[in-house]
Design a protein around this motif. Structure first.
Motif, PDB file in Angstrom:
ATOM      1  N   ARG A 217      28.944  41.090  73.999  1.00  0.00           N
ATOM      2  CA  ARG A 217      29.977  41.896  73.794  1.00  0.00           C
ATOM      3  C   ARG A 217      29.063  43.264  73.548  1.00  0.00           C
ATOM      4  NH1 ARG A 217      33.058  40.659  68.659  1.00  0.00           N
ATOM      5  NH2 ARG A 217      33.958  39.031  70.039  1.00  0.00           N
ATOM      6  N   ARG A 218      29.315  44.091  74.303  1.00  0.00           N
ATOM      7  CA  ARG A 218      28.638  45.397  74.104  1.00  0.00           C
ATOM      8  C   ARG A 218      28.953  46.315  73.015  1.00  0.00           C
ATOM      9  NH1 ARG A 218      30.302  46.007  79.534  1.00  0.00           N
ATOM     10  NH2 ARG A 218      31.612  47.675  78.956  1.00  0.00           N
ATOM     11  N   VAL A 219      28.180  47.132  72.709  1.00  0.00           N
ATOM     12  CA  VAL A 219      28.113  47.654  71.189  1.00  0.00           C
ATOM     13  C   VAL A 219      29.468  48.646  71.179  1.00  0.00           C
ATOM     14  CG1 VAL A 219      27.244  49.050  69.621  1.00  0.00           C
ATOM     15  CG2 VAL A 219      25.719  47.532  71.062  1.00  0.00           C
ATOM     16  N   ASP A 220      29.838  49.283  72.433  1.00  0.00           N
ATOM     17  CA  ASP A 220      31.015  50.188  72.460  1.00  0.00           C
ATOM     18  C   ASP A 220      32.159  49.162  72.402  1.00  0.00           C
ATOM     19  OD1 ASP A 220      30.153  49.026  74.859  1.00  0.00           O
ATOM     20  OD2 ASP A 220      30.616  51.005  76.079  1.00  0.00           O
ATOM     21  N   GLU A 221      32.092  48.057  72.924  1.00  0.00           N
ATOM     22  CA  GLU A 221      33.265  47.333  73.061  1.00  0.00           C
ATOM     23  C   GLU A 221      33.675  46.525  71.860  1.00  0.00           C
ATOM     24  OE1 GLU A 221      32.775  44.548  76.301  1.00  0.00           O
ATOM     25  OE2 GLU A 221      32.919  45.985  77.677  1.00  0.00           O
ATOM     26  N   SER A 222      32.484  46.324  70.800  1.00  0.00           N
ATOM     27  CA  SER A 222      32.888  45.539  69.539  1.00  0.00           C
ATOM     28  C   SER A 222      33.969  46.434  68.752  1.00  0.00           C
ATOM     29  CB  SER A 222      31.605  45.463  68.716  1.00  0.00           C
ATOM     30  OG  SER A 222      31.843  44.580  67.794  1.00  0.00           O
ATOM     31  N   PRO A 223      35.024  45.600  68.252  1.00  0.00           N
ATOM     32  CA  PRO A 223      36.208  46.420  67.444  1.00  0.00           C
ATOM     33  C   PRO A 223      35.539  46.739  66.216  1.00  0.00           C
ATOM     34  CG  PRO A 223      37.083  44.303  68.500  1.00  0.00           C
ATOM     35  CD  PRO A 223      35.509  44.420  68.721  1.00  0.00           C
ATOM     36  N   LEU A 224      34.774  45.851  65.645  1.00  0.00           N
ATOM     37  CA  LEU A 224      34.247  46.532  64.247  1.00  0.00           C
ATOM     38  C   LEU A 224      32.784  46.598  64.276  1.00  0.00           C
ATOM     39  CD1 LEU A 224      35.889  43.631  62.125  1.00  0.00           C
ATOM     40  CD2 LEU A 224      36.559  46.132  62.172  1.00  0.00           C
ATOM     41  N   SER A 225      32.493  47.667  63.848  1.00  0.00           N
ATOM     42  CA  SER A 225      30.904  47.914  63.833  1.00  0.00           C
ATOM     43  C   SER A 225      30.319  46.990  62.784  1.00  0.00           C
ATOM     44  CB  SER A 225      30.677  49.288  63.373  1.00  0.00           C
ATOM     45  OG  SER A 225      31.246  49.631  61.943  1.00  0.00           O
TER      46      SER A 225
ATOM     47  N   GLY B   9      43.153  47.920  65.260  1.00  0.00           N
ATOM     48  CA  GLY B   9      44.133  47.281  65.483  1.00  0.00           C
ATOM     49  C   GLY B   9      44.153  45.708  65.647  1.00  0.00           C
ATOM     50  N   VAL B  10      44.963  45.336  66.634  1.00  0.00           N
ATOM     51  CA  VAL B  10      44.924  43.794  66.687  1.00  0.00           C
ATOM     52  C   VAL B  10      43.263  43.161  67.147  1.00  0.00           C
ATOM     53  CG1 VAL B  10      45.464  43.757  68.935  1.00  0.00           C
ATOM     54  CG2 VAL B  10      46.136  41.629  67.863  1.00  0.00           C
ATOM     55  N   ARG B  11      42.782  44.036  68.042  1.00  0.00           N
ATOM     56  CA  ARG B  11      41.190  43.671  68.353  1.00  0.00           C
ATOM     57  C   ARG B  11      40.385  43.520  67.363  1.00  0.00           C
ATOM     58  NH1 ARG B  11      38.232  46.444  71.296  1.00  0.00           N
ATOM     59  NH2 ARG B  11      37.289  44.661  72.625  1.00  0.00           N
ATOM     60  N   ALA B  12      40.566  44.404  66.426  1.00  0.00           N
ATOM     61  CA  ALA B  12      39.701  44.159  64.978  1.00  0.00           C
ATOM     62  C   ALA B  12      39.846  43.238  64.078  1.00  0.00           C
ATOM     63  CB  ALA B  12      39.899  45.580  64.221  1.00  0.00           C
ATOM     64  N   VAL B  13      41.320  42.662  64.382  1.00  0.00           N
ATOM     65  CA  VAL B  13      41.896  41.355  63.206  1.00  0.00           C
ATOM     66  C   VAL B  13      41.296  40.334  63.955  1.00  0.00           C
ATOM     67  CG1 VAL B  13      43.928  40.093  62.856  1.00  0.00           C
ATOM     68  CG2 VAL B  13      43.918  42.799  62.587  1.00  0.00           C
TER      69      VAL B  13
ATOM     70  N   GLN C 291      37.409  35.743  63.874  1.00  0.00           N
ATOM     71  CA  GLN C 291      36.395  34.960  64.333  1.00  0.00           C
ATOM     72  C   GLN C 291      35.304  34.675  63.536  1.00  0.00           C
ATOM     73  OE1 GLN C 291      35.256  36.229  68.348  1.00  0.00           O
ATOM     74  NE2 GLN C 291      36.750  35.060  69.320  1.00  0.00           N
ATOM     75  N   GLU C 292      34.938  36.036  62.960  1.00  0.00           N
ATOM     76  CA  GLU C 292      33.562  36.069  61.987  1.00  0.00           C
ATOM     77  C   GLU C 292      34.093  35.020  60.834  1.00  0.00           C
ATOM     78  OE1 GLU C 292      30.557  37.127  62.299  1.00  0.00           O
ATOM     79  OE2 GLU C 292      30.927  38.108  64.096  1.00  0.00           O
ATOM     80  N   PHE C 293      35.246  35.174  60.276  1.00  0.00           N
ATOM     81  CA  PHE C 293      35.498  34.403  59.251  1.00  0.00           C
ATOM     82  C   PHE C 293      35.570  33.093  59.311  1.00  0.00           C
ATOM     83  CE2 PHE C 293      38.917  32.266  56.250  1.00  0.00           C
ATOM     84  CZ  PHE C 293      38.276  32.868  54.963  1.00  0.00           C
ATOM     85  N   VAL C 294      35.946  32.766  60.472  1.00  0.00           N
ATOM     86  CA  VAL C 294      36.053  31.021  60.884  1.00  0.00           C
ATOM     87  C   VAL C 294      34.569  30.555  60.987  1.00  0.00           C
ATOM     88  CG1 VAL C 294      36.895  29.245  62.650  1.00  0.00           C
ATOM     89  CG2 VAL C 294      38.229  31.144  62.066  1.00  0.00           C
ATOM     90  N   LEU C 295      33.672  31.502  61.525  1.00  0.00           N
ATOM     91  CA  LEU C 295      32.521  30.966  61.810  1.00  0.00           C
ATOM     92  C   LEU C 295      31.794  30.913  60.428  1.00  0.00           C
ATOM     93  CD1 LEU C 295      31.108  33.365  64.365  1.00  0.00           C
ATOM     94  CD2 LEU C 295      31.414  30.823  64.708  1.00  0.00           C
ATOM     95  N   GLU C 296      32.021  31.731  59.339  1.00  0.00           N
ATOM     96  CA  GLU C 296      31.694  31.746  58.044  1.00  0.00           C
ATOM     97  C   GLU C 296      31.913  30.323  57.182  1.00  0.00           C
ATOM     98  OE1 GLU C 296      29.545  32.561  54.494  1.00  0.00           O
ATOM     99  OE2 GLU C 296      29.335  33.508  56.575  1.00  0.00           O
ATOM    100  N   MET C 297      33.224  29.855  57.602  1.00  0.00           N
ATOM    101  CA  MET C 297      33.689  28.505  57.124  1.00  0.00           C
ATOM    102  C   MET C 297      33.175  27.484  57.642  1.00  0.00           C
ATOM    103  SD  MET C 297      36.216  29.379  54.765  1.00  0.00           S
ATOM    104  CE  MET C 297      35.158  30.697  54.560  1.00  0.00           C
ATOM    105  N   ARG C 298      33.059  27.367  58.877  1.00  0.00           N
ATOM    106  CA  ARG C 298      31.996  26.493  59.716  1.00  0.00           C
ATOM    107  C   ARG C 298      30.519  26.421  58.971  1.00  0.00           C
ATOM    108  NH1 ARG C 298      32.491  22.180  62.321  1.00  0.00           N
ATOM    109  NH2 ARG C 298      34.095  23.034  64.002  1.00  0.00           N
TER     110      ARG C 298
END
Length: 992
Positions: A393-401, A478-482, A487-494
């Motif tokens: 996921r390129r830097v400019d495409e990432s919803p959250l920095s 919006g929804v992309r950032a959510v 995804q990051e939250f689920v990875l943290e739980m794992r």
């Protein structure tokens, strides 16, 4: 004669003159309505109290009638008066004027702020209006208007009704009404003039007096005095330095690199624009007579500062943009999204990886490569997956920095700031729900609000996650950032599950069914981590004990490793080392690993122990295992050994969806004997486990011993006399325990002598954790929003309670209670209607708007500043009244504390409008300094009035000098594009 007897000669045309026309039917229908409503006769009553038109209750009754095929609506308007039944109808005078004529001269309710236009123009408390139907065209032609007026005149005369009747003519927006009121020998005609522009000769009081005098045509030479009431309304729109105090958030700096994570826990509040758009000042001269005041085309005495009465109303902005309302609305919109996280964020990492390596597919099949074992762990796979996600996921495409994402994760997981491997304190904090060190707050109503809303505690991880998702949705894509954050939250739980780190901010123990399902799932994951950690710790402890025992055995010769046919010293030492609270410490990771984990010697020992148990009357007794502590002074029935409470397995924790699933399975078994038996066996898994633990802890025990500990009420003891005549206590099982085929007997017969640590687990933490992680991974952003919506509503209610407590607004407090009650009913439902939850959000937005209006008015009137001194309480009361009431009187008019501030507001606006610099040291309004010529011209303190209302009243004989003196009234409205004269002129119909 023959001709006369001819029957045909008798036939002639008969004209029936009794047939009613359409007009007569219409008049008759109007009379029927008046009779049905009992508006017949004189219903005179006492004059209304001052302000009663505004504070009283107005009632309306409506009925539809037809004139041919044209529909009309008849409406009766009446002020409900409590005392009119007792006092007003006792002694009606024969020649008393109708109530409406008396109201024409009453001065108690001039210029009511909230009333029907006819009430304001004519001061009546009861009247009837006939208007065209909803979809009918207006009555415009003069002939039709006269026909309607004739109809009501006939109806009033025929019925003796003394309630005035009006007909609405011309276009509805013009509010043109003509009408009539009839009494005994008197009649009042209601007439109206409506123009677009004010004629220049009638643009002042003297011109309007001329109209009034000419219309009444009083024949008396000394004209009776004319009572005058005047109201000028001034509109303030430009607040200047008293601007709206809400500071808009700095979107660039918010959640940026320099902003700490604590900012994520705060919901914004307030209106982005001034919720008070205009202030209307009404200056009133209630009692004047002709000659006291001069108002003509060249000069006017009507100075607003000298008006004896001031009243103020505020015009509220229509649906002002509010920050909290926007957050809730945008968050609620996510519920309608259909896409999954993968569809929103693009191709998944697996697809990307397959695309890169497609050219080397055959070489990978033919060339075996060594796979390092450590790389197969789930934690390494999670980290590599996270790297692939970020790489593809390129830097400019990432919803959250990265900065924002790290800030969010640090806010959600503050224990991650410390090294997890070495921080015992962070793990202990992770098991505590209250992270702020304020345990007393947990007992407050606000903290327990989550029970009512089925959300999550306000200091829990789920609650903080909801705030983060809401903020990210509004500010960061919006929804992309959510989807990215989830995804990051689920990875943290794992990661935490794989590495045995407790999830921070969740209460220990089984899932709390009072909370939302997502919170229960996270609690279930924490339960799995706790069980896994306890098992791993117990395994390490056991391995250490075995090593020590092996060292001892080497020094001993001829040691067999078993004792009394049961476990040897190794196992005994292990049993002592392991704490009773971790009875399942040596369990395996899954059901299939039990055989692999148990060593051969243990298996042989268990077989030997089983054979020893089978020996009846054998000398050797099995060695007890899994004892917790003695159960009081009880001993076994068959021996004098004390009865020990065993170490048992805890029942498996369950979330509400698992409970519902289990109940459905049990319900599907039906009511047959087989189904009931199978259902009982499924429900007795925990009972069987406890029986096996009890047998292991108490060798040689019986079912009676187990019942004495497990269900004491099922073991009945009674005193009996034995053979020797001594009184002894004997016990036996209860009747329900002796039923043939009893489940307890059946379970006792099948139960093995197995301690809890060697039993099959009732709760498979590995399996349950993977189920939770899979459940989290498949949640779409819309599903996540529905899970977190109760938490967001919870946070919004707490925020509004906090803001309201500062402002202390009673109406807002009641509205918050209503919104909370409404939300509770919807959210506690098994399947909440999310469309109805939109109404709750609307209620919360309305509360936010009320609080914002209060703050706006307080800022404009300087409440909270030290300079107000003793007047602060009066000003606060004045501001709160402005929010609740349609119009508020200003105590002291222009010379009171509120009037002085209002005057300054107008002065500031006037000077700003003329681009004149505002003097900082401007004193109180009304002084000579305020009217200094600036820029070569005098700046008036007030703008020209936006509206002028002049009310003229008198009582003169009409139409002849010897007629009765009857009330005459003219109400004049002068605005920039509206000129209206509403006249009520009475005449004597007996002496004219």
């Amino acid at each position: 004669m023959a001709a006369d007897s001819d029957p045909e000669s008798e036939v002639f045309e008969i004209t029936d003159f009794t047939t009613a026309s359409e007009w007569e039917r219409f008049v008759s229908r109007v009379e029927e309505v008046l009779n049905d409503w009992k508006l017949i006769g004189n219903n005179s009553s006492k004059p209304p109290e001052k302000g009663e038109y505004t504070s009283g209750t107005w009632e309306e009754k409506t009925q539809d009638i037809n004139f041919a095929d044209f529909k009309f609506s008849v409406t009766h308007h009446c002020l409900k008066q409590e005392s009119e039944e007792g006092e007003g109808k006792e002694e009606p005078e024969e020649d008393a004027f109708p109530t409406a004529m008396q109201d024409l001269l009453c001065m108690n309710n001039d210029f009511p702020p909230r009333a029907h236009c006819l009430v304001r123009w004519y001061g009546m408390r009861e009247f009837v209006v006939i208007s065209p139907g909803a979809n009918c065209e207006a009555v415009i032609s003069e002939s039709k208007c006269n026909l309607l007026l004739s109809s009501i005149s006939i109806s009033l005369a025929n019925t003796g009704c003394q309630v005035p009747m009006f007909v609405q003519i011309q276009q509805k927006w013009r509010r043109m009404y003509h009408g009539e009121c009839q009494g005994l020998g008197v009649r009042t005609d209601f007439e109206m003039v409506h123009l677009r522009k004010v004629p220049s000769q009638y643009n002042h009081l003297s011109g309007l007096l001329d109209i009034f005098k000419s219309k009444i045509g009083c024949p008396l030479t000394p004209l009776p005095p004319i009572n005058i009431a005047i109201r000028f309304t001034y509109v303030l729109q430009d607040w200047q330095q008293y601007s709206w105090p809400q500071q808009p958030p700095d979107f660039d700096a918010l959640l940026g690199g320099e902003v700490g994570g604590v900012e994520f826990g705060k919901l914004p509040f307030g209106a982005c624009e001034d919720p008070i758009s205009e202030l209307h000042l009404a200056t009133t001269w209630p009692h004047l007579t002709e000659g006291i005041v001069v108002d003509n085309d060249v000069y006017s005495d009507l100075d607003p500062l000298q008006a004896p009465h001031w009243s103020v109303r505020v015009r509220k902005a229509d649906s002002p943009t509010c920050l909290l309302g926007d957050f809730l609305t945008e968050f609620f919109k996510l519920c309608s999204k259909k896409e999954s996280a993968e569809e929103i964020l693009g191709r998944g990492p697996v697809e990307e990886e397959g695309k890169d390596d497609i050219s080397h597919a055959l070489s990978k099949l033919t060339e075996p490569t060594a796979v390092p074992i450590p790389k197969l762990s789930v934690s390494n796979m999670v980290h590599s997956a996270r790297k692939r996600i970020r790489r593809h996921r390129r830097v400019d495409e990432s919803p959250l920095s990265n900065d924002v994402l790290n800030s969010i994760l640090l806010y959600l997981f503050p224990d991650a700031a410390v090294d997890k491997s070495s921080s015992e304190n962070s793990e202990s904090k992770a098991s505590q729900l209250n992270t702020d060190g304020k345990p007393e707050e947990k007992e407050s109503d606000d903290y327990n609000l989550y029970n009512q809303l089925k959300s999550a505690p306000s200091d829990s991880l789920t609650y903080r996650l909801a705030l983060c998702v809401c903020l990210v949705n509004f500010y960061h894509g919006g929804v992309r950032a959510v989807a990215h954050l989830w995804q990051e939250f689920v990875l943290e739980m794992r990661y935490r599950w794989e590495n045995n780190y407790l999830v921070y901010g969740l209460a220990s123990g089984p899932p709390d069914l009072r909370c939302c399902l997502l919170h229960q799932k996270l609690q279930m994951l924490n339960c799995c981590i706790e069980r896994k950690r306890a098992r791993d710790d117990g395994r390490k402890t056991a391995e250490g004990g075995k090593e020590r025992e092996r060292g001892r055995e080497r020094k001993k010769s001829g040691s067999t490793g078993t004792e009394n046919g049961r476990l040897g010293p190794e196992s005994a030492e292990m049993g002592r080392e392991v704490s009773p609270g971790k009875s399942w410490d040596s369990w395996s990771d899954s059901e299939g690993e039990d055989e692999f984990f148990e060593c051969l010697s243990d298996t042989e020992e268990m077989k030997e122990a089983a054979s020893t148990d089978g020996e009846k009357g054998g000398a050797k007794v099995a060695k007890p295992e899994g004892r917790l502590h003695p159960h009081g002074k009880l001993t076994l029935l068959n021996s004098q050994e004390p009865l020990y409470i065993p170490v048992t397995q805890e029942p498996a924790p369950m979330t509400e969806d698992l409970l519902e699933e289990q109940s459905e399975v049990l319900a599907k078994l039906g009511t047959s004997a087989e189904g009931a038996h199978l259902r009982a066996r499924m429900q007795s898994a925990c009972l069987l486990s406890d029986m096996e633990s009890f047998k292991a802890a108490n060798p040689g025990c019986t079912l009676e011993d187990f019942v004495r500990w497990y269900s004491p009420r099922d073991y009945v003891e009674e005193e009996v006399v034995d053979e020797n005549g001594d009184t002894v206590v004997r016990g036996d099982l209860s009747a329900r325990m002796k039923i043939p085929g009893n489940m307890w007997m059946e379970a006792w017969a099948t139960a093995k002598t197995t301690p809890a640590r060697r039993q099959r687990r009732l709760f498979d933490d590995t399996k349950e954790a993977e189920k939770v992680l899979h459940y989290l991974a498949v949640q779409k952003p819309a599903d996540l929003t529905r899970h977190l919506l109760p938490c967001i509503l919870h946070a919004a209610i707490l925020k509004e309670k906090e803001e309201e407590s500062v402002e202390d607004i009673l109406s807002a407090r009641k509205a918050i209670q209503q919104a909370t009650s409404h939300a509770s009913k919807l959210l506690r439902h098994p399947s909440p209607d999310y469309k109805k939850l939109e109404d709750v959000i609307t209620q919360l937005i309305a509360v936010e708007t009320v609080i914002a209006r209060s703050r706006s008015l307080k800022a404009k009137f300087g409440i909270g500043k030290a300079e107000q001194g003793d007047n602060t309480e009066d000003l606060e009361r004045f501001v709160s009244s402005l929010l609740e009431e349609p119009e508020v009187s200003v105590i002291g008019a222009g010379r009171g504390p509120a009037g002085s501030i209002i005057h300054k507001l107008f002065v500031s606006a006037q000077r700003a409008a003329l681009l004149a610099p505002l003097d900082e040291d401007t004193g109180r309004g009304g002084g000579a300094d305020d009217k200094k010529p600036m820029g070569g011209a005098s700046v008036p303190d007030f703008p020209p009035p936006a509206g002028r209302e002049i009310l003229l009243r008198t009582c003169v004989p009409r139409p002849a000098p010897y007629s009765k003196a009857l009330p005459q009234r003219l109400f004049c409205v002068l605005m920039r594009e509206d000129f209206r004269l509403a006249g009520a002129f009475s005449s004597d119909t007996s002496f004219f």
